[in-house]
Motif scaffolding. Structure first.
Motif, PDB file in Angstrom:
ATOM      1  N   ILE A   5      44.868  25.878  12.167  1.00 11.01           N
ATOM      2  CA  ILE A   5      45.887  26.031  11.129  1.00 11.01           C
ATOM      3  C   ILE A   5      45.385  27.028  10.094  1.00 11.01           C
ATOM      4  CG2 ILE A   5      47.062  24.876   9.203  1.00 11.01           C
ATOM      5  CD1 ILE A   5      47.091  22.337  10.895  1.00 11.01           C
ATOM      6  N   VAL A   7      46.853  28.840   6.518  1.00 13.52           N
ATOM      7  CA  VAL A   7      47.886  28.983   5.492  1.00 13.52           C
ATOM      8  C   VAL A   7      47.362  29.936   4.431  1.00 13.52           C
ATOM      9  CG1 VAL A   7      49.169  27.770   3.687  1.00 13.52           C
ATOM     10  CG2 VAL A   7      48.806  26.672   5.899  1.00 13.52           C
ATOM     11  N   LEU A  10      50.798  30.439   0.259  1.00 11.16           N
ATOM     12  CA  LEU A  10      52.083  29.831   0.591  1.00 11.16           C
ATOM     13  C   LEU A  10      52.821  29.414  -0.680  1.00 11.16           C
ATOM     14  CD1 LEU A  10      53.490  29.103   3.307  1.00 11.16           C
ATOM     15  CD2 LEU A  10      52.704  26.767   2.921  1.00 11.16           C
ATOM     16  N   SER A  29      46.568  28.056  -0.083  1.00  5.01           N
ATOM     17  CA  SER A  29      45.878  28.543   1.113  1.00  5.01           C
ATOM     18  C   SER A  29      44.954  27.441   1.630  1.00  5.01           C
ATOM     19  CB  SER A  29      45.050  29.792   0.802  1.00  5.01           C
ATOM     20  OG  SER A  29      45.868  30.853   0.346  1.00  5.01           O
ATOM     21  N   LEU A  51      54.440  21.115   2.116  1.00  4.68           N
ATOM     22  CA  LEU A  51      53.406  21.759   2.908  1.00  4.68           C
ATOM     23  C   LEU A  51      53.496  21.335   4.370  1.00  4.68           C
ATOM     24  CD1 LEU A  51      50.829  23.439   3.245  1.00  4.68           C
ATOM     25  CD2 LEU A  51      49.520  21.444   2.497  1.00  4.68           C
ATOM     26  N   LEU A  55      54.374  23.592   7.825  1.00  4.98           N
ATOM     27  CA  LEU A  55      53.514  23.605   9.007  1.00  4.98           C
ATOM     28  C   LEU A  55      54.260  23.131  10.250  1.00  4.98           C
ATOM     29  CD1 LEU A  55      50.179  22.224   7.491  1.00  4.98           C
ATOM     30  CD2 LEU A  55      50.678  24.577   8.173  1.00  4.98           C
ATOM     31  N   ALA A  66      52.092  30.921   7.271  1.00  2.87           N
ATOM     32  CA  ALA A  66      51.620  29.658   7.839  1.00  2.87           C
ATOM     33  C   ALA A  66      51.578  29.807   9.346  1.00  2.87           C
ATOM     34  CB  ALA A  66      52.531  28.508   7.444  1.00  2.87           C
ATOM     35  N   ALA A  73      54.385  29.220  12.229  1.00  3.74           N
ATOM     36  CA  ALA A  73      54.716  27.798  12.317  1.00  3.74           C
ATOM     37  C   ALA A  73      56.132  27.552  12.820  1.00  3.74           C
ATOM     38  CB  ALA A  73      54.532  27.142  10.944  1.00  3.74           C
TER      39      ALA A  73
END
Length: 282
Positions: A5, A7, A10, A29, A51, A55, A66, A73
């Motif tokens: 993952i 990020v 965001l 992040s 969040l 995702l 993301a 995502a």
């Protein structure tokens, strides 16, 4: 190395006609890898659910990036490799738990005939085998519905699990089931991100913690990094109470000071495991 993952910066802003925009995330992040269990903490309204929704691909960010398993995502290819348990009521309230999971499996492209044995085993794993064919989803208790939501997130045997308050409404037995299951997923190379208000559970299972406040990340790290102090902790057994003063003197001789001397307490979960006849190995 590619992260499971990723990020970056965001941001999420909710807009509705005639109302002032609401900023849910502000430049967040984070990264997570295989084997990680990441706890997302924060008060209500801090952006935890937003969040997870980003995702899971169900919410488009206002800014930032993301990625999950190297893809955006929102990529449809992630549908069967990411399991998501949002907060809220379950769909298909007229179905039995087994029929509910069969519908979820069908949405993921699995034929009913092939998926049924595995789904029955999954319902057994989350403690719903007794009501799998008899109770309607809309008639399940809060804890049973929470267990079924977790089972739904596991239908595709995903590499990534996104869970919003997975132990909310569960009794201690259900909470232990979730903790054990998440540990098993991580040990098998999966990645878990969970939002939770249950701090003791987060301390027990999470490898990393992200703290949000008013949509911004205010802290991130391992529990040792976030909670560690300059104090040295010594756990000693086999010392009689009347010999503690000798230990104090020995510590003082090397420039230290015993801050506390008393019986060590274990977690309530350890006691509950013993009541259930299980070994507490954590």
């Amino acid at each position: 190395m590619d992260h499971t993952i990723e990020v970056e910066d965001l941001a999420v802003t909710y807009r509705s006609f005639g109302s002032k925009p609401v900023v849910a995330l502000r430049g967040v992040s984070l990264r997570a890898d295989a084997g990680d269990i990441v706890g997302v903490l924060g008060p209500n309204g801090s952006g935890k659910s937003s969040l997870l929704s980003v995702l899971a691909g169900s919410l488009t960010p206002s800014r930032g990036r993301a990625c999950v398993l190297g893809q955006p995502a929102t990529a449809r290819a992630l549908l069967a490799t990411v399991g998501y348990q949002p907060e809220g009521s379950l769909p298909f309230p007229w179905c039995t738990p087994l029929a509910f999971l069969q519908r979820i499996a069908a949405l993921l492209g699995e034929p009913f005939r092939l998926s049924r044995p595995r789904l029955e085993a999954l319902l057994e794993r989350v403690g719903l085998a007794d009501v799998a064919r008899t109770r309607k989803v809309g008639k399940l208790s809060t804890g049973m519905a929470q267990r079924l939501g977790l089972a739904a997130a596991l239908v595709s045997d995903p590499r990534v699990l996104l869970l919003d308050e997975p132990t909310s409404g569960l009794d201690p037995d259900g909470s232990l089931m979730v903790i054990d299951l998440l540990r098993q997923r991580a040990q098998a190379g999966g990645t878990v991100v969970l939002a939770s208000h249950h701090l003791q559970e987060v301390e027990q299972i999470c490898t990393r913690v992200v703290m949000l406040h008013a949509g911004a990340k205010v802290a991130e790290g391992t529990l040792d990094e976030l909670l560690g102090t300059e104090q040295l902790e010594l756990i000693v057994e086999g010392v009689a109470t009347d010999r503690v003063e000798v230990v104090r003197q020995a510590v003082a001789a090397v420039g230290g000071r015993v801050v506390h001397a008393g019986r060590r307490r274990e977690h309530l979960f350890a006691l509950f495991r013993r009541w259930r006849g299980e070994d507490h190995k954590q």
